[in-house]
Each structure stands twice: as structure tokens, then as C-alpha cells.
Scaffold this active site. Structure first.
Site, PDB file in Angstrom:
ATOM      1  CE  LYS A 193      -2.195  -9.392 -12.290  1.00 14.17           C
ATOM      2  NZ  LYS A 193      -2.320 -10.920 -11.941  1.00 14.17           N
ATOM      3  NE  ARG A 268      -2.982 -18.012 -13.978  1.00 15.62           N
ATOM      4  CZ  ARG A 268      -2.701 -16.832 -13.761  1.00 15.62           C
ATOM      5  NH1 ARG A 268      -3.564 -15.910 -14.463  1.00 15.62           N
ATOM      6  NH2 ARG A 268      -1.862 -16.470 -12.953  1.00 15.62           N
ATOM      7  NE  ARG A 307       9.070  -6.174 -13.159  1.00 16.03           N
ATOM      8  CZ  ARG A 307       7.801  -6.900 -13.339  1.00 16.03           C
ATOM      9  NH1 ARG A 307       6.905  -6.158 -13.060  1.00 16.03           N
ATOM     10  NH2 ARG A 307       7.679  -8.005 -13.483  1.00 16.03           N
ATOM     11  NE  ARG A 313      10.071 -11.159 -11.805  1.00 11.69           N
ATOM     12  CZ  ARG A 313       8.900 -11.309 -11.669  1.00 11.69           C
ATOM     13  NH1 ARG A 313       7.965 -10.447 -10.968  1.00 11.69           N
ATOM     14  NH2 ARG A 313       8.159 -12.033 -12.460  1.00 11.69           N
ATOM     15  NE  ARG A 325       7.049 -13.372 -17.558  1.00 17.13           N
ATOM     16  CZ  ARG A 325       7.813 -12.149 -16.966  1.00 17.13           C
ATOM     17  NH1 ARG A 325       8.819 -11.741 -17.127  1.00 17.13           N
ATOM     18  NH2 ARG A 325       6.908 -11.411 -15.871  1.00 17.13           N
TER      19      ARG A 325
END
Ligand code: IMP
Ligand code: MG
Length: 369
Positions: A193, A268, A307, A313, A325
Site C-alpha cells: 500500500k 476504520r 521482509r 520488525r 494481523r
């Protein structure tokens, strides 16, 4: 919304409201004039509809005639009022009521008074269906006013924009913000995104508003809204939607000349989507589309694990966290998908492929908006 020549107009005053205003004028004028037989003088072209509807409702005998003046060029009142058709009958000792569609600066009224200067009428009254008090610069008394409106250009019910719009039965108001492309961008974690937002921003000259960035900016700079938001965050509470909307409003204001916005991270919830519609409405604009990048769960998991090897992360390193998630994303966006689908604004775009391919698919959607 309608488009006349190059400009967009939005619904402003309904036929029913116009009807009500004319009823009110008819009652006031009929009461004041008693048994006089008045001569109603419509000012062409604009007041043909008003004059027609007015005299149909007028409860007693009356006469009707017209004079034809022209002053407007495009959307601006010009200084030069032309008398195209003057008075064609003797009005000595008659009670005359001018029927104007709209009084704006009042320049047309000056010409009307000039026309009647040498007529020995019994009385001259001015009635106008619409009146823009903020624009009016003369001090002729307006005896009867239908509806006061803000100083914005309107069309419909006899009023035109370069000859179009006179035939519309209701009134439309010009949109000050002409056609923006406002996107709500969604994508599950790992869908790319952020990358796509960068491309779209460049390609369409849009301003990317990431709610996360806006929050960090306001808190870091200790703006009033930032401090307010922080006070909730520090208490472990959710920041109220209004605070977020106020921050977004400030961002939109800062970029008033933009071609449009990409909203990222907001809305949201259903309530937030409605507030965002409200915000865009105050800008004379609207959300054009919700675009959601669609990527198969297995592809996302693979991408994020990949990633995680380099990003460091921690939430990219664990498969069950990743799956959670993704699940959470779908739970949350389902409501918004419904909200925007109901307005025919939801567009799912296949997010699997090269960056260029995906940009192209997104562009294909945006180009239709
Ligand atoms: P004024 O002379 O500035 O008061 O303007 C009066 C004339 O301008 C009206 O009779 C209309 O023909 C035109 N006019 C004023 N405002 C508008 C508007 O908002 N839309 C369309 N025509 C308007
Ligand atoms: Mg007129």
C-alpha cells in the site's frame, strides 16, 4: 451533482422549498395590495419561471408584463446592464410590482429604477425570489424577499450559467472545489500500500494523508490537537474521532489547492467513514472511491516472512502473528467495504504482480472516477 459547461453544481434548494417561498410572497403581496389590480413586471430572462408560478398562485386579478435586461457574463455580474426590451405599456397610476428572480449586487435594480423614473406609477414595489444580502451594494428597499441565500452562484429555476440551467425545476449551487479525486486506500499488511500510495501521489498530484504520520506530526510539534490526542493516549484511551477528524481537516486545509487526497489509515469504522464524508462535504467535495489491494493470504505470509528476515520488525518474523494481523485487517475492513459498496465506491484491485502492473491496475480504476 450536475455539470454545466465546465462547472459542477450541487442540489441546493428543492422545488418544494421554492414553492413554499412563492406561497409566502403571494400571501404577503396580496394582503398588502388588497383590491388593487397590480401590474407584475417580470425581469427577463431569469424571472420567467418565477413570474409564471407567482401569477398562477396570485389569488386576485392582475396584469403581467416583462422587461428584458441583461447583465451577467459567466458567473460574474457585469457593470454594463443592457436594456433589451423596455416598458411597452403605459403604467400611469398603476401599482407595479417588479418580480425579480434574484437580487445580487443590485445593479439591475438601478436600471429598473431608471426605467420607472419618468413613469408616473402609483407605487413601485420590488419583490425578489432569491436575495444575496452579502452581495447587495445598493440601498433601494426590497419590499418582498423570498429566500436569502449566501453569496454563491446558483442555477436553475430560470437562472442560467452561460445559458444553461434555466430549465431545471430546482436550484443548484456552484461547487467551489471543482472535482477532486479523493481515495481511501486499503490493503492488508504486506500488500504494498505504501509503495503504491507514493506512485499514485506523483501520478495524480494527490496529497497522501497517513493518519499515523498526522498523529506523530501533531504530537511531535505539540500542536493543540496533538496535545489533546496525547492526553487520551497517555491515559490508555482511544483518541475520539472528532480529534482525528480535526487533524485531518487541518491537513486538508493546508493543501487546499490539491487535486485530491489519499486517505491512509482512516476511516476504520462506520462512524469514522461518515465523519470523513461530512468533512469532505464541508469542502464541497466527496470521497471518490475506496480502493483495496487484494492479495491472497498465503502470498502475504510469504512476503512478510521474507521482509522479516531483513526488516528486523518483530511482527514480521512470526507466522501466527502475521496471520492474525491479516485476519484482523479483514475483520476491520469488512464494515468499510460494505459502507463504500453501498455507495458504489468500493474497488478491489488485484495486488499480486510487479509494482508497475499494480500501479497500472490502480490507475485504470482511478481514471474512471
Ligand atoms: P445584480 O444586478 O448584480 O443584482 O444581478 C441581478 C441579475 O444577475 C439577476 O437578474 C440574474 O440574471 C443575474 N444573477 C445574479 N446572481 C446570479 C446567480 O447566482 N446565478 C445566475 N444568475 C445570477
Ligand atoms: Mg435577472
Amino acid at each position: 451533482m450536475i455539470k454545466l459547461h465546465d462547472k459542477y453544481f450541487k442540489p441546493f434548494i428543492s422545488s418544494a422549498q421554492i414553492d413554499e417561498a412563492i406561497d409566502k410572497l403571494v400571501v404577503e403581496i396580496a394582503n398588502d395590495l388588497g383590491d388593487e389590480i397590480p401590474v407584475f413586471v417580470g425581469i427577463l430572462n431569469g424571472s420567467f419561471m418565477f413570474t409564471s408560478d407567482f401569477v398562477k398562485k396570485y389569488p386576485k386579478p392582475c396584469e403581467v408584463t416583462f422587461i428584458k435586461l441583461a447583465s451577467y457574463e459567466g458567473v460574474k455580474s457585469s457593470d454594463d446592464i443592457q436594456r433589451l426590451i423596455g416598458l411597452t405599456q403605459d403604467l400611469t397610476d398603476r401599482t407595479v410590482v417588479i418580480l425579480e428572480d434574484i437580487i445580487d449586487t443590485g445593479k439591475t435594480l438601478v436600471e429598473v429604477h431608471r426605467i420607472f423614473e419618468n413613469e408616473k406609477v402609483k407605487s413601485l414595489k420590488i419583490a425578489t425570489l432569491f436575495y444575496k444580502p452579502e452581495a447587495y451594494k445598493k440601498d433601494f428597499k426590497l419590499h418582498y424577499v423570498g429566500i436569502e441565500i449566501p453569496n454563491k452562484f446558483i442555477v436553475g429555476y430560470g437562472l442560467d450559467y452561460d445559458n444553461l440551467g434555466r430549465d431545471l425545476p430546482e436550484i443548484y449551487q456552484i461547487k467551489e472545489t471543482q472535482h477532486m479525486t479523493n481515495l481511501v486506500l486499503f490493503g492488508p499488511p504486506g500488500a504494498g500500500k505504501g509503495t503504491q500510495a507514493e506512485f499514485l501521489k506523483e501520478k495524480y498530484n494527490l496529497v497522501h494523508i497517513s493518519t499515523g504520520d498526522v498523529f506523530r506530526f501533531n504530537i511531535k510539534n505539540e500542536t493543540a490537537l496533538g496535545m489533546l490526542a496525547k492526553s487520551y493516549i497517555d491515559k490508555g484511551e482511544l483518541v475520539p474521532d472528532q480529534v482525528t477528524i480535526d487533524m485531518l481537516n487541518a491537513e486538508v486545509e493546508k493543501n487546499a489547492g490539491a487535486n485530491g487526497f489519499i486517505f491512509d489509515g482512516f476511516p476504520r469504522t462506520d462512524a469514522q467513514a461518515k465523519s470523513l464524508d461530512g468533512l469532505m462535504d464541508t469542502k464541497d467535495s466527496a470521497i471518490s472511491a475506496m480502493i483495496a489491494l487484494e492479495v491472497d493470504d498465503e502470498v502475504l505470509v510469504k512476503r512478510l516472512l521474507e521482509r522479516g528476515k531483513t526488516s528486523g520488525r518483530p511482527d514480521d518474523a512470526n507466522e501466527s502473528i502475521i496471520r492474525n494481523r491479516i485476519k484482523e485487517y479483514y475483520n476491520k475492513t469488512a464494515i468499510l467495504k460494505d459502507f463504500y459498496s453501498a455507495q458504489n465506491k468500493y474497488h478491489g484491485v488485484d495486488g499480486v504482480g510487479s509494482i508497475d502492473e499494480i500501479t497500472e491496475r490502480l490507475s485504470a480504476v482511478i481514471d474512471t472516477l
